[in-house]
Design a protein around this motif. Structure first.
Motif, mmCIF file in Angstrom:
data_model
loop_
_atom_site.group_PDB
_atom_site.id
_atom_site.type_symbol
_atom_site.label_atom_id
_atom_site.label_comp_id
_atom_site.label_asym_id
_atom_site.label_seq_id
_atom_site.Cartn_x
_atom_site.Cartn_y
_atom_site.Cartn_z
ATOM 1 N N GLY A 55 0.808 -1.204 0.000
ATOM 2 C CA GLY A 55 0.000 0.000 0.000
ATOM 3 C C GLY A 55 0.845 1.259 0.000
ATOM 4 N N PRO A 56 0.198 2.425 -0.071
ATOM 5 C CA PRO A 56 0.925 3.712 -0.085
ATOM 6 C C PRO A 56 1.794 3.930 1.147
ATOM 7 N N ASN A 57 1.400 3.305 2.266
ATOM 8 C CA ASN A 57 2.188 3.465 3.497
ATOM 9 C C ASN A 57 3.331 2.468 3.595
ATOM 10 N N GLY A 58 3.524 1.669 2.547
ATOM 11 C CA GLY A 58 4.618 0.713 2.535
ATOM 12 C C GLY A 58 4.306 -0.607 3.194
ATOM 13 N N LYS A 59 3.084 -0.764 3.700
ATOM 14 C CA LYS A 59 2.700 -2.003 4.365
ATOM 15 C C LYS A 59 1.914 -2.906 3.415
ATOM 16 N N LYS A 60 1.943 -4.210 3.693
ATOM 17 C CA LYS A 60 1.246 -5.159 2.847
ATOM 18 C C LYS A 60 -0.263 -5.081 3.082
ATOM 19 N N ARG A 61 -1.004 -5.276 2.015
ATOM 20 C CA ARG A 61 -2.460 -5.317 2.111
ATOM 21 C C ARG A 61 -2.999 -6.286 1.064
ATOM 22 N N ALA A 62 -4.179 -6.791 1.294
ATOM 23 C CA ALA A 62 -4.775 -7.759 0.376
ATOM 24 C C ALA A 62 -5.477 -7.045 -0.771
ATOM 25 N N LYS A 63 -5.502 -7.706 -1.910
ATOM 26 C CA LYS A 63 -6.249 -7.199 -3.057
ATOM 27 C C LYS A 63 -6.897 -8.379 -3.782
#
Length: 206
Positions: A55-63
């Motif tokens: 994500g924009p904050n550099g953390k992983k996120r699901a898509k």
């Protein structure tokens, strides 16, 4: 690359939660926008398949998250028994019946009140049944605030029966805390509205 997992938490009001990967490791953040339109409202414990991005904050996120449907055979094998009747749950309806009889004997209660409780309880039971079905099938859920409103509006006996017989909404402490608050408010309102206390209080402020 796709991964499998289960929703470990979900904030329905804010539209986000976390997925616990089946292979273990840190839970993955997931936003409601990661689910394709029309796939149903997410719920804790539902199995999902997902991809991972940064994500924009550099953390992983699901898509590209999708629900994993259980096979018809597995659904047929899963038979849920009724929830265990705790002393509080077992005594709630008999105690209210006793309160109702006492209030009717001392101050009188119109027959329409009993009808209101019966109709509201039936509607509430049906709402719980629809929400249970939606949870199993991964469809759009009924908001918890709606269920609580129905309970407050004389439907709490039906909600209690639905929780027990359908084994639904019995494992979330925050939901149950609000539910029992609606029970207390409804019973308190029932007693107050049929007693002379309200009239006496109103006349005191005239």
């Amino acid at each position: 690359m796709r991964f499998n997992g289960k929703l470990s938490s979900w904030n329905d009001e804010r539209g986000f939660g976390f997925i616990a990967p089946a292979l273990g490791g840190q839970d993955i953040f997931v936003h409601i926008s990661a689910f394709p339109p029309g796939t149903g409202r997410p719920g804790v414990g539902l199995p999902v398949s997902f991809e991972v991005e940064t994500g924009p904050n550099g953390k992983k996120r699901a898509k590209a998250v999708v629900f994993i449907r259980m096979s018809a055979r597995r659904k047929a094998r899963r038979v849920e028994s009724a929830a265990r009747w705790t002393p509080v749950r077992a005594l709630a309806l008999p105690l209210f019946a006793g309160v109702y009889v006492c209030v009717a004997a001392i101050w009188s209660v119109k027959p329409a009140v009993a009808l209101a409780y019966a109709v509201a309880s039936l509607v509430t039971f049906m709402a719980y049944a629809l929400d249970k079905s939606a949870a199993v099938q991964g469809r759009w859920r009924i908001a918890e605030s709606t269920l609580h409103t129905l309970s407050l509006a004389c439907g709490w006996p039906g909600a209690l029966l639905a929780q027990q017989l359908l084994r639904h909404k019995t494992a979330k402490p925050s939901f149950l805390a609000v539910y029992w608050a609606t029970v207390a408010l409804n019973v308190g309102g029932f007693i107050t509205l049929h007693s002379p206390w309200l009239a006496a209080l109103a006349s005191a402020f005239k």
